[in-house]
Design a protein around this motif. Structure first.
Motif, PDB file in Angstrom:
ATOM      1  N   PHE A  82       4.126 -10.506  14.857  1.00 21.16           N
ATOM      2  CA  PHE A  82       5.219 -10.914  13.971  1.00 21.16           C
ATOM      3  C   PHE A  82       5.457 -12.419  13.969  1.00 21.16           C
ATOM      4  N   ASN A  83       4.798 -13.141  14.851  1.00 20.67           N
ATOM      5  CA  ASN A  83       4.957 -14.602  14.980  1.00 20.67           C
ATOM      6  C   ASN A  83       6.389 -15.025  15.279  1.00 20.67           C
ATOM      7  N   LYS A  84       7.160 -14.122  15.878  1.00 15.74           N
ATOM      8  CA  LYS A  84       8.505 -14.462  16.352  1.00 15.74           C
ATOM      9  C   LYS A  84       8.949 -13.385  17.328  1.00 15.74           C
ATOM     10  N   PRO A  85       9.927 -13.685  18.167  1.00 15.12           N
ATOM     11  CA  PRO A  85      10.339 -12.728  19.204  1.00 15.12           C
ATOM     12  C   PRO A  85      11.175 -11.568  18.657  1.00 15.12           C
ATOM     13  N   ILE A  86      10.513 -10.599  18.063  1.00 15.39           N
ATOM     14  CA  ILE A  86      11.171  -9.411  17.519  1.00 15.39           C
ATOM     15  C   ILE A  86      11.539  -8.446  18.639  1.00 15.39           C
ATOM     16  N   LEU A  87      10.610  -8.252  19.565  1.00 13.38           N
ATOM     17  CA  LEU A  87      10.762  -7.266  20.624  1.00 13.38           C
ATOM     18  C   LEU A  87      11.126  -7.958  21.935  1.00 13.38           C
ATOM     19  N   LYS A  88      12.219  -7.503  22.551  1.00 14.53           N
ATOM     20  CA  LYS A  88      12.664  -8.065  23.824  1.00 14.53           C
ATOM     21  C   LYS A  88      12.226  -7.220  25.006  1.00 14.53           C
ATOM     22  N   GLY A  89      12.100  -5.917  24.792  1.00 12.86           N
ATOM     23  CA  GLY A  89      11.732  -5.035  25.892  1.00 12.86           C
ATOM     24  C   GLY A  89      11.444  -3.629  25.422  1.00 12.86           C
ATOM     25  N   ILE A  90      10.931  -2.832  26.341  1.00 12.20           N
ATOM     26  CA  ILE A  90      10.616  -1.435  26.067  1.00 12.20           C
ATOM     27  C   ILE A  90      11.209  -0.594  27.185  1.00 12.20           C
ATOM     28  N   ARG A  91      11.850   0.488  26.822  1.00 12.57           N
ATOM     29  CA  ARG A  91      12.390   1.423  27.809  1.00 12.57           C
ATOM     30  C   ARG A  91      11.646   2.744  27.648  1.00 12.57           C
TER      31      ARG A  91
END
Length: 108
Positions: A82-91
């Motif tokens: 996405f060329n940007k921080p869309i996802l911060k983490g996964i649970r």
């Protein structure tokens, strides 16, 4: 003036940032599925996406633990797409999808 439903959605609903995540979540899910590959993707179920966090259901705790070791790599690869921080983490969480564990079947 008459406008189409598509135009109304684009003009009004997409102005509200809360609606941005609706379409974005399906793209994030697809990217994660591509990263994990067909074999692993068939074993998981996406449960939600909110605030940059994706919730994934797995068949067992061991599977959840293994995937959690790869969390940073998955997050980095999704954000790179996405060329940007869309996802911060996964649970990850264990979900049996309504099935019982084999060990408990047939016991009286």
């Amino acid at each position: 003036m008459i406008i189409s439903v598509k135009e109304a959605i684009e003009r009004e609903l997409l102005k509200d940032e809360r609606w941005e995540g609706v379409g974005l979540s399906s793209y994030v899910y697809e990217v994660i599925r591509n990263i994990l590959g067909e074999g692993l993707s068939s074993q998981i179920e996406m449960a939600g996406f909110r605030g940059g966090i994706v919730w994934i259901k797995t068949p067992n705790a061991v599977f959840s633990q293994e995937l959690s070791l790869w969390e940073n790599e998955i997050v980095n690869r999704v954000n790179k797409v996405f060329n940007k921080p869309i996802l911060k983490g996964i649970r990850f969480r264990e979900a049996w999808h309504g099935r019982q564990r084999q060990a408990f079947r047939g016991r009286d």
